[in-house]
Design a protein around this motif. Sequence first.
Motif, PDB file in Angstrom:
ATOM      1  N   PRO A  25       0.806  -1.218   0.000  1.00 40.22           N
ATOM      2  CA  PRO A  25       0.000   0.000   0.000  1.00 40.22           C
ATOM      3  C   PRO A  25       0.845   1.276   0.000  1.00 40.22           C
ATOM      4  O   PRO A  25       0.361   2.343  -0.341  1.00 40.22           O
ATOM      5  N   ARG A  26       2.115   1.158   0.350  1.00 39.85           N
ATOM      6  CA  ARG A  26       2.988   2.329   0.414  1.00 39.85           C
ATOM      7  C   ARG A  26       3.684   2.602  -0.917  1.00 39.85           C
ATOM      8  O   ARG A  26       3.665   3.716  -1.420  1.00 39.85           O
ATOM      9  N   CYS A  27       4.300   1.555  -1.523  1.00 40.61           N
ATOM     10  CA  CYS A  27       5.082   1.786  -2.748  1.00 40.61           C
ATOM     11  C   CYS A  27       4.487   1.109  -3.987  1.00 40.61           C
ATOM     12  O   CYS A  27       5.011   1.257  -5.071  1.00 40.61           O
ATOM     13  N   ASP A  28       3.425   0.340  -3.830  1.00 39.06           N
ATOM     14  CA  ASP A  28       2.706  -0.344  -4.916  1.00 39.06           C
ATOM     15  C   ASP A  28       3.513  -1.470  -5.578  1.00 39.06           C
ATOM     16  O   ASP A  28       3.182  -1.917  -6.660  1.00 39.06           O
ATOM     17  N   ALA A  29       4.561  -1.954  -4.912  1.00 38.29           N
ATOM     18  CA  ALA A  29       5.329  -3.081  -5.448  1.00 38.29           C
ATOM     19  C   ALA A  29       4.520  -4.365  -5.269  1.00 38.29           C
ATOM     20  O   ALA A  29       3.898  -4.565  -4.224  1.00 38.29           O
ATOM     21  N   PRO A  30       4.494  -5.246  -6.263  1.00 35.40           N
ATOM     22  CA  PRO A  30       3.776  -6.510  -6.117  1.00 35.40           C
ATOM     23  C   PRO A  30       4.430  -7.385  -5.051  1.00 35.40           C
ATOM     24  O   PRO A  30       5.644  -7.366  -4.877  1.00 35.40           O
ATOM     25  N   VAL A  31       3.607  -8.143  -4.332  1.00 36.53           N
ATOM     26  CA  VAL A  31       4.089  -9.010  -3.265  1.00 36.53           C
ATOM     27  C   VAL A  31       3.646 -10.436  -3.564  1.00 36.53           C
ATOM     28  O   VAL A  31       2.481 -10.673  -3.873  1.00 36.53           O
ATOM     29  N   ALA A  32       4.559 -11.384  -3.484  1.00 33.89           N
ATOM     30  CA  ALA A  32       4.257 -12.796  -3.735  1.00 33.89           C
ATOM     31  C   ALA A  32       4.152 -13.539  -2.402  1.00 33.89           C
ATOM     32  O   ALA A  32       4.837 -13.204  -1.439  1.00 33.89           O
ATOM     33  N   LEU A  33       3.301 -14.544  -2.375  1.00 33.81           N
ATOM     34  CA  LEU A  33       3.121 -15.371  -1.181  1.00 33.81           C
ATOM     35  C   LEU A  33       3.652 -16.772  -1.430  1.00 33.81           C
ATOM     36  O   LEU A  33       3.613 -17.268  -2.548  1.00 33.81           O
ATOM     37  N   ALA A  34       4.105 -17.424  -0.369  1.00 38.29           N
ATOM     38  CA  ALA A  34       4.600 -18.793  -0.480  1.00 38.29           C
ATOM     39  C   ALA A  34       3.495 -19.809  -0.238  1.00 38.29           C
ATOM     40  O   ALA A  34       3.672 -20.990  -0.503  1.00 38.29           O
ATOM     41  N   GLY A  35       2.361 -19.372   0.264  1.00 33.14           N
ATOM     42  CA  GLY A  35       1.258 -20.279   0.558  1.00 33.14           C
ATOM     43  C   GLY A  35       0.077 -19.512   1.105  1.00 33.14           C
ATOM     44  O   GLY A  35       0.064 -18.279   1.095  1.00 33.14           O
ATOM     45  N   PRO A  36      -0.920 -20.238   1.592  1.00 35.37           N
ATOM     46  CA  PRO A  36      -2.125 -19.577   2.122  1.00 35.37           C
ATOM     47  C   PRO A  36      -1.819 -18.726   3.354  1.00 35.37           C
ATOM     48  O   PRO A  36      -0.964 -19.080   4.165  1.00 35.37           O
ATOM     49  N   VAL A  37      -2.497 -17.601   3.465  1.00 33.60           N
ATOM     50  CA  VAL A  37      -2.361 -16.708   4.615  1.00 33.60           C
ATOM     51  C   VAL A  37      -3.745 -16.214   5.028  1.00 33.60           C
ATOM     52  O   VAL A  37      -4.679 -16.232   4.233  1.00 33.60           O
ATOM     53  N   ALA A  38      -3.846 -15.755   6.245  1.00 35.83           N
ATOM     54  CA  ALA A  38      -5.081 -15.158   6.749  1.00 35.83           C
ATOM     55  C   ALA A  38      -4.982 -13.640   6.616  1.00 35.83           C
ATOM     56  O   ALA A  38      -3.873 -13.093   6.586  1.00 35.83           O
ATOM     57  N   PRO A  39      -6.115 -12.948   6.557  1.00 38.64           N
ATOM     58  CA  PRO A  39      -6.075 -11.479   6.415  1.00 38.64           C
ATOM     59  C   PRO A  39      -5.313 -10.777   7.538  1.00 38.64           C
ATOM     60  O   PRO A  39      -4.721  -9.734   7.314  1.00 38.64           O
ATOM     61  N   ALA A  40      -5.278 -11.342   8.723  1.00 43.12           N
ATOM     62  CA  ALA A  40      -4.604 -10.700   9.852  1.00 43.12           C
ATOM     63  C   ALA A  40      -3.126 -11.059   9.966  1.00 43.12           C
ATOM     64  O   ALA A  40      -2.412 -10.479  10.790  1.00 43.12           O
ATOM     65  N   ASP A  41      -2.638 -11.987   9.150  1.00 41.55           N
ATOM     66  CA  ASP A  41      -1.228 -12.378   9.203  1.00 41.55           C
ATOM     67  C   ASP A  41      -0.324 -11.211   8.811  1.00 41.55           C
ATOM     68  O   ASP A  41      -0.693 -10.371   7.983  1.00 41.55           O
ATOM     69  N   ALA A  42       0.853 -11.173   9.402  1.00 37.85           N
ATOM     70  CA  ALA A  42       1.819 -10.110   9.097  1.00 37.85           C
ATOM     71  C   ALA A  42       2.454 -10.345   7.734  1.00 37.85           C
ATOM     72  O   ALA A  42       2.709 -11.477   7.342  1.00 37.85           O
ATOM     73  N   LEU A  43       2.714  -9.263   7.016  1.00 40.51           N
ATOM     74  CA  LEU A  43       3.354  -9.323   5.707  1.00 40.51           C
ATOM     75  C   LEU A  43       4.284  -8.125   5.585  1.00 40.51           C
ATOM     76  O   LEU A  43       3.993  -7.052   6.101  1.00 40.51           O
ATOM     77  N   ARG A  44       5.406  -8.316   4.902  1.00 38.66           N
ATOM     78  CA  ARG A  44       6.389  -7.244   4.724  1.00 38.66           C
ATOM     79  C   ARG A  44       6.677  -7.081   3.230  1.00 38.66           C
ATOM     80  O   ARG A  44       6.861  -8.055   2.513  1.00 38.66           O
ATOM     81  N   CYS A  45       6.724  -5.859   2.789  1.00 38.47           N
ATOM     82  CA  CYS A  45       7.034  -5.559   1.390  1.00 38.47           C
ATOM     83  C   CYS A  45       8.494  -5.894   1.117  1.00 38.47           C
ATOM     84  O   CYS A  45       9.382  -5.467   1.861  1.00 38.47           O
ATOM     85  N   PRO A  46       8.772  -6.636   0.041  1.00 33.63           N
ATOM     86  CA  PRO A  46      10.165  -6.976  -0.282  1.00 33.63           C
ATOM     87  C   PRO A  46      10.966  -5.795  -0.828  1.00 33.63           C
ATOM     88  O   PRO A  46      12.188  -5.844  -0.875  1.00 33.63           O
TER      89      PRO A  46
END
Length: 77
Positions: A25-46
């Motif tokens: 949401p800050r820099c608009d860079a696409p983010v890839a996931l390694a598997g299923p996640v929940a909406p509340a799980d933490a995520l960090r922009c690469p």
Amino acid sequence: MRIHVRKERRTAAATRLGGGTLACPRCDAPVALAGPVAPADALRCPFCAHAAPVRDFLSLAAPSRPARVEVRVVSRR
């Protein structure tokens, strides 16, 4: 002594809610996931290291970016 091992597989019913994109949401860079996640799980922009819950990175608007994801609702029994 005999040990009995039994595998138990539980299945959860999943319903496809829709498709979306996952981008910072800050820099608009696409983010890839390694598997299923929940909406509340933490995520960090690469790219910029912005950290927030997955729901802040998810957009259900018409996909225009390459980081497309499938959004499912899973009922846990």
